[in-house]
Structures are given as C-alpha cells and as structure tokens.
Design an enzyme around this catalytic site. Structure first.
Site, mmCIF file in Angstrom:
data_model
loop_
_atom_site.group_PDB
_atom_site.id
_atom_site.type_symbol
_atom_site.label_atom_id
_atom_site.label_comp_id
_atom_site.label_asym_id
_atom_site.label_seq_id
_atom_site.Cartn_x
_atom_site.Cartn_y
_atom_site.Cartn_z
ATOM 1 N N LYS A 73 0.849 -1.192 0.000
ATOM 2 C CA LYS A 73 0.000 0.000 0.000
ATOM 3 C C LYS A 73 0.885 1.242 0.000
ATOM 4 O O LYS A 73 1.925 1.280 0.667
ATOM 5 C CB LYS A 73 -0.903 -0.043 1.229
ATOM 6 C CG LYS A 73 -1.995 1.017 1.276
ATOM 7 C CD LYS A 73 -2.887 0.772 2.480
ATOM 8 C CE LYS A 73 -4.018 1.777 2.581
ATOM 9 N NZ LYS A 73 -4.898 1.497 3.747
ATOM 10 N N SER A 148 -9.516 1.165 2.691
ATOM 11 C CA SER A 148 -8.703 2.002 1.818
ATOM 12 C C SER A 148 -7.604 1.240 1.098
ATOM 13 O O SER A 148 -6.935 1.769 0.213
ATOM 14 C CB SER A 148 -8.060 3.134 2.630
ATOM 15 O OG SER A 148 -7.241 2.615 3.665
ATOM 16 N N SER A 172 -9.871 -1.243 6.892
ATOM 17 C CA SER A 172 -9.306 -1.027 5.560
ATOM 18 C C SER A 172 -8.495 -2.177 4.989
ATOM 19 O O SER A 172 -8.092 -2.122 3.825
ATOM 20 C CB SER A 172 -8.451 0.243 5.552
ATOM 21 O OG SER A 172 -9.269 1.376 5.641
#
Length: 457
Positions: A73, A148, A172
């Site tokens: 990420k 996310s 997330s």
C-alpha cells in the site's frame, strides 16, 4: 494464481527462477492497468531484488519469502520510491528510509512489484481516488474494490502480486479482502510496527497482510513477525472443542439479505465441523463508529497539521471535509473517546474470555457501484462509509485480532465473514479459519481461479 509455497518449491527445484517469475508479474501488472491496482510499478527495483534472490537460491542462503513478488500500500514508506499515500500533496515524497515492516520483507527476500492504489491518505473505504482513479473490483469492474487498501486487494485477486501489505484504521484491510474474495488479517494492535507509515491514527492504525488463502497468510505472518504461525494442530480436521461466539446484538442489524443468509449458513457449517456455538453480547457495539470517528479525525488532523497549513486546497473533496472537521472536535470529546476506548477494551476482553473466537459478517452489504455514496436498508439511507465500517471498526477500537475470510458468492460477488479472538491469539484464529477453508472453500476458490484465468494477458 501461484501460492507462496508453489513459488518457493519451484525455485528450489529450479523449475523457474525469481527473475523469470518477477518479469511475468511485472508484465501482468502492466497489461492489467485498467484495474488500477498500482500507483507505481517498480520494475527496476523488482528486477534488482529478483536478481539478488536468484543468487541467494544458488548459494542456498534464502529468506522465508525469497523471490516472492509482493505489493505494498502506498502509505507504507519505501526507500527511494515514491510513497504518495494516494494523494496529490505527497506525490513527490520519496522516503529516505524504509518502513520497519519493509525492512522485514526485504530481510525475508521479498520482491516489490509496486506500490498499490489506495483511498487518499487512507481516509475512506471505496478506493475512489480523485487523483489516481478508483481501484476496480475484478469480479465486476463497475464495483468498488473496498478500501482504503483497495489496490492491494485488486493486485492479489488479479494475480498481479502474490500477496500484499495494507493498513487498517476502521476496516481497511478486511473490507477490500471481503469485497474481493480474499483473506485479510488485522493482527493484534501493536503486533506489527507502524514506524514508517503515513498514519491516520496512532490509536487505531494496524498493519496486516492480504492474501489469496490461509496458507499464504501463515507464511506472510511468519515472515512479518519471525514467529511460528502454523496452525495449532495441523492434523485437526474439525472444530470439536472449539467455542465460537455468535453475537446476539448489533451484527445482524441493517444487513442485506444475501449477506445475512450466507452468515447464517457459515455458522451452521462451523457447527457441523464440531464447534460449540455460544450466544454472546458484544459490549457497547453501537458506540464504536462515533468513537472511531472522534479518534481518527482528531488524530488524523494532528498528523496532517503541516499539510493542512500548506496544502488544504490540494486534498480531495472527501478528505478535505475530514481535515476541516478535525479542527472543530473539542478536547473533551477526544479525551472521552480515549477513556471509553479503555473501558470498552476491558469489556470486550471479558466477553472473549467465554469463547475461542466470535463470528460476525465482515461487511453488511456487498460492494456497490463506483461513485455510489449511499446504501439503503429497507428504505433507510446510510452513508457507504458508515455502512462498510459498521462491523469492523469496533475491533480497531479494541485492538483485537480480526480476520476476514470468503464464504461464497451471491450475485457473482463474494461474501465474507469476520472471525475475532483474544489478543495475541492469532494462531488459534488462523487455525479455525484454515479448518473452515479446508472443508468448505474449494468450490469458491475454483470459481475465483477461473476469474483470474480470464484476466491473464
């Protein structure tokens, strides 16, 4: 979809090399840009790491993930590689050192294929990014991937990386894992170090892996922690003697019919495996979302104080709204949230002492179309953000380990459940999930593999 074990065994037998495998993953990533899983594909870094792994295999000095293509990420700092956090503000931020967790991955021999797309600064659950575009769900590209850590899930599902690392403030990791039919683990708060992340909340943020199955999760956790995460009893075929808590409150409220039916069917399957079901009441569950918002927005505003002063106009609309809100939360509310968090943790600890794990749906609704911001339950509207974190955020507040696993399909889209255990009991949690997987998920994985095959270059 290669598993970690497939690749390690293939390298050992010299069926293929880390460079060959890395090149194939890079090509797949390039040719599936329409899914928007990556903000950057780090081809040069990946090939350099793969060549080093190839030498280590030849010397017989290999790490736990030697030559395994992973993605990260983009709020996880990577030395010499842009770490944008999905933002315009940090688009030119190139860290001078790796996050602690990236150092662990490098030590284990992992290869970085790229940095994953994400909701801007991790402040959202759709992964509809105003600067880099949405990460698209491979089951149906018209739908959100969840966020996310959406790009991480898309990359793993589409076979663009073997596994990925994400972050989880209110769900997330688990939300995109559930939306994409993958396994996502939020470990116990503090198990994985947060040094070298662009954080939202020092109170709520967790690091964790997203993988295609439990076997890969075990290998990732072993490399991430240096501990043995093999299942408690690798010969166990059932759940006799295991107590599974079934919440009688909150976790079946405002939920889509297909999700509820799949959840109930999963509970029956656990019982068929020998699990003893125990009714439990999850304490203060309805307080989780407002307390999470208070902590995340206040601490997020503090973490971003310098950016807010210099770049307020450069945030996307939804994140700008959060940053503005951070200025108006009274200190009283923040201290109250911290105090209630401590009280709720203690109450949750007492509840979990009764059982080995509890089961809930991961998310109350299946993934929605990109740009849809409202979910309806019996004519009642709810913001999609509130909806999707409703069952996950409680366990960010308490810090207990929570794993999302797929349990099937409805309308050709995955449905998932969440298992939660006492703190530092990840091995037991993973063991329960593995036994369920071994008995019930082969058909789902076969369907998922057909989807992945259809995406191949």
């Amino acid at each position: 979809m290669y598993s970690i074990q497939d690749l390690l065994e293939g390298y050992q037998r010299k069926q293929f090399s880390p460079v060959e495998i890395t090149q194939s993953y890079i090509e797949k990533a390039k040719h599936n840009r329409n899914l928007n899983a990556f903000i950057s594909i780090t081809e040069d870094v990946a090939l350099q790491q793969a060549k080093l792994s190839e030498m280590k295999w030849q010397l017989g000095e290999v790490g736990q993930l030697e030559g395994i293509p992973l993605s990260y990420k983009d709020n996880i700092h990577t030395k010499g590689t842009a770490s944008t956090s999905g933002s315009k503000i940090d688009q030119d931020f190139i860290p001078e050192k790796n996050a602690t967790i990236i150092e662990a991955m490098n030590q284990a021999g992992a290869v970085m294929i790229g940095k994953n797309n994400m909701h801007e600064f991790a402040f959202g659950i759709t992964n509809n990014n105003p600067f880099y575009g949405p990460a698209k769900n491979p089951w149906n590209p018209q739908l959100i991937s969840g966020g996310s850590s959406g790009g991480s899930a898309v990359a793993v599902l589409a076979g663009l990386s073997v596994a990925s690392l994400g972050t989880d403030t209110g769900g997330s990791i688990r939300i995109p894992a559930a939306s994409c039919g993958l396994v996502g683990l939020k470990p116990t708060y503090g198990m994985l170090p947060n040094e070298g992340l662009t954080l939202i909340s020092q109170t709520l943020d967790h690091l964790g892996p997203i993988t295609k199955d439990i076997s890969d999760l075990i290998l990732m956790m072993e490399a991430l922690t240096g501990n043995n995460f093999s299942v408690i009893d690798s010969t166990a075929e059932d759940l006799r003697g295991v107590k599974i808590g079934v919440p009688v409150n909150f976790f079946t409220e405002k939920i889509e019919t297909d999700v509820l039916e799949s959840y109930k069917a999963t509970i029956k399957k656990l019982e068929q495996l020998g699990a003893h079901l125990v009714d439990v009441e999850v304490p203060y569950a309805k307080e989780a979302i407002p307390l999470t918002f208070t902590l995340a927005i206040t601490e997020g505003g503090y973490s971003h104080k310098d950016r807010i002063k210099k770049h307020m106009d450069d945030y996307g609309y939804d994140v700008a709204h959060v940053m503005q809100a951070s200025k108006s939360i009274p200190a009283y509310d923040y201290v109250h949230a911290l105090t209630r968090r401590t009280e709720i943790i203690a109450a949750c600890d007492r509840m979990l002492e009764q059982v080995d794990a509890i089961i809930t749906p991961t998310i109350p609704a299946q993934p929605k179309p990109i740009d849809q911001e409202i979910v309806q339950f019996n004519g009642e509207e709810e913001p999609i953000f509130d909806c999707m974190i409703r069952y996950t955020s409680y366990f960010n507040l308490t810090g207990h380990p929570a794993i999302s696993i797929p349990v099937g399909l409805a309308n050709d889209i995955p449905i998932a459940v969440q298992l939660v255990s006492r703190k530092w009991k990840e091995r037991q949690l993973i063991s329960i999930a593995k036994i369920f997987e071994d008995n019930y998920l082969s058909d789902f994985y076969e369907q998922r593999d057909k989807l992945v095959a259809s995406l191949k270059v």
